[in-house]
Enzyme design. Sequence first.
Site, PDB file in Angstrom:
ATOM      1  N   CYS A 178     -10.196  -5.258   1.163  1.00 55.09           N
ATOM      2  CA  CYS A 178     -11.441  -4.158   0.978  1.00 55.09           C
ATOM      3  C   CYS A 178     -12.490  -4.292  -0.248  1.00 55.09           C
ATOM      4  CB  CYS A 178     -10.586  -2.899   0.978  1.00 55.09           C
ATOM      5  SG  CYS A 178     -10.079  -2.054  -0.423  1.00 55.09           S
ATOM      6  N   CYS A 206     -10.636  -3.768  -3.457  1.00 55.84           N
ATOM      7  CA  CYS A 206      -9.866  -4.668  -4.060  1.00 55.84           C
ATOM      8  C   CYS A 206     -10.681  -5.934  -4.457  1.00 55.84           C
ATOM      9  CB  CYS A 206      -8.987  -5.051  -3.098  1.00 55.84           C
ATOM     10  SG  CYS A 206      -7.603  -3.562  -2.796  1.00 55.84           S
ATOM     11  N   GLU A 228      -3.110  -4.747  -3.095  1.00 58.58           N
ATOM     12  CA  GLU A 228      -3.423  -5.460  -3.934  1.00 58.58           C
ATOM     13  C   GLU A 228      -3.552  -4.861  -5.367  1.00 58.58           C
ATOM     14  OE1 GLU A 228      -4.870  -4.920  -1.187  1.00 58.58           O
ATOM     15  OE2 GLU A 228      -6.092  -6.333  -0.430  1.00 58.58           O
ATOM     16  N   CYS A 264      -4.036   0.691  -2.387  1.00 57.66           N
ATOM     17  CA  CYS A 264      -3.847  -0.629  -1.636  1.00 57.66           C
ATOM     18  C   CYS A 264      -2.677  -1.516  -2.242  1.00 57.66           C
ATOM     19  CB  CYS A 264      -5.104  -1.280  -1.821  1.00 57.66           C
ATOM     20  SG  CYS A 264      -6.524  -0.776  -0.770  1.00 57.66           S
ATOM     21  N   GLU A 299       0.478   5.361   0.600  1.00 65.14           N
ATOM     22  CA  GLU A 299      -0.885   6.159   1.102  1.00 65.14           C
ATOM     23  C   GLU A 299      -0.434   7.599   0.439  1.00 65.14           C
ATOM     24  OE1 GLU A 299      -1.282   5.614   5.524  1.00 65.14           O
ATOM     25  OE2 GLU A 299      -2.272   3.854   4.861  1.00 65.14           O
ATOM     26  N   ASN A 334       0.631  -1.244  -0.016  1.00 62.33           N
ATOM     27  CA  ASN A 334       0.114   0.050   0.121  1.00 62.33           C
ATOM     28  C   ASN A 334       0.771   1.185   0.023  1.00 62.33           C
ATOM     29  OD1 ASN A 334       0.616  -0.870   2.726  1.00 62.33           O
ATOM     30  ND2 ASN A 334      -0.991   0.334   3.567  1.00 62.33           N
TER      31      ASN A 334
HETATM   32  N1  THU Z   1      -5.219  -1.434   2.561  1.00 61.54           N
HETATM   33  C1  THU Z   1      -4.822  -2.440   1.576  1.00 61.54           C
HETATM   34  O1  THU Z   1      -3.759  -2.211   1.112  1.00 61.54           O
HETATM   35  N2  THU Z   1      -5.462  -3.287   1.225  1.00 61.54           N
HETATM   36  C2  THU Z   1      -6.772  -3.729   1.636  1.00 61.54           C
HETATM   37  O2  THU Z   1      -7.592  -4.569   0.877  1.00 61.54           O
HETATM   38  C3  THU Z   1      -7.362  -3.165   2.669  1.00 61.54           C
HETATM   39  C4  THU Z   1      -6.717  -1.635   3.332  1.00 61.54           C
HETATM   40  C5  THU Z   1      -4.531  -0.369   2.951  1.00 61.54           C
HETATM   41  C6  THU Z   1      -5.125   0.901   2.386  1.00 61.54           C
HETATM   42  C7  THU Z   1      -4.501   1.772   3.629  1.00 61.54           C
HETATM   43  O3  THU Z   1      -3.270   2.198   3.025  1.00 61.54           O
HETATM   44  C8  THU Z   1      -4.399   0.900   4.916  1.00 61.54           C
HETATM   45  O4  THU Z   1      -4.586  -0.449   4.395  1.00 61.54           O
HETATM   46  C9  THU Z   1      -5.395   1.370   5.998  1.00 61.54           C
HETATM   47  O5  THU Z   1      -6.766   1.088   5.288  1.00 61.54           O
END
Ligand code: THU
Length: 132
Positions: A90, A93, A57, A55, A46, A44
């Site tokens: 999520c 994803c 994925e 994310c 940000e 991920n």
């Molecule tokens: N995140 C992912 O990388 N994948 C997911 O399926 C769920 C959330 C990340 C996004 C964000 O940077 C952090 O987790 C918190 O939500």
Amino acid sequence: MAIANEDLITAATEAREQAYSKYSGYSVGAAIVDDQGRMHVGCNVENAAYPLGSCAEAGAIAAMVQEGGSLIERIAIVGGRDAVAPCTPCGGCRQRIHEFANDDTVILVIDDSGKWQEYSIDDLLPASFHLD
Ligand code: THU
């Protein structure tokens, strides 16, 4: 199985170490085996403008597509934080994985102890949206 689940999980764990997650403190790594037996990883990333974050994925899928892959055979996802459940993908994803999945695609969600749970895309995204 050319790449063992344990090796895929190790790759996802190493990808997680590269996560740029300074705002949430929640780091995630993902590793895909595509239909040609190749591995692709992502983490991920940000952003100070929160909605622009991406994310793990999404990163792994982008890497797969860029290298010509079109089907996720397996994807391992490693993420979490103290007292938070393992990182099941999520909603967005799930749809991203769905685009490159079939009924045999295996989604591995790994917990802090290294154990994993296996899901199909239909487990995670029943009655999915698709155009074909
Ligand atoms: N995140 C992912 O990388 N994948 C997911 O399926 C769920 C959330 C990340 C996004 C964000 O940077 C952090 O987790 C918190 O939500």
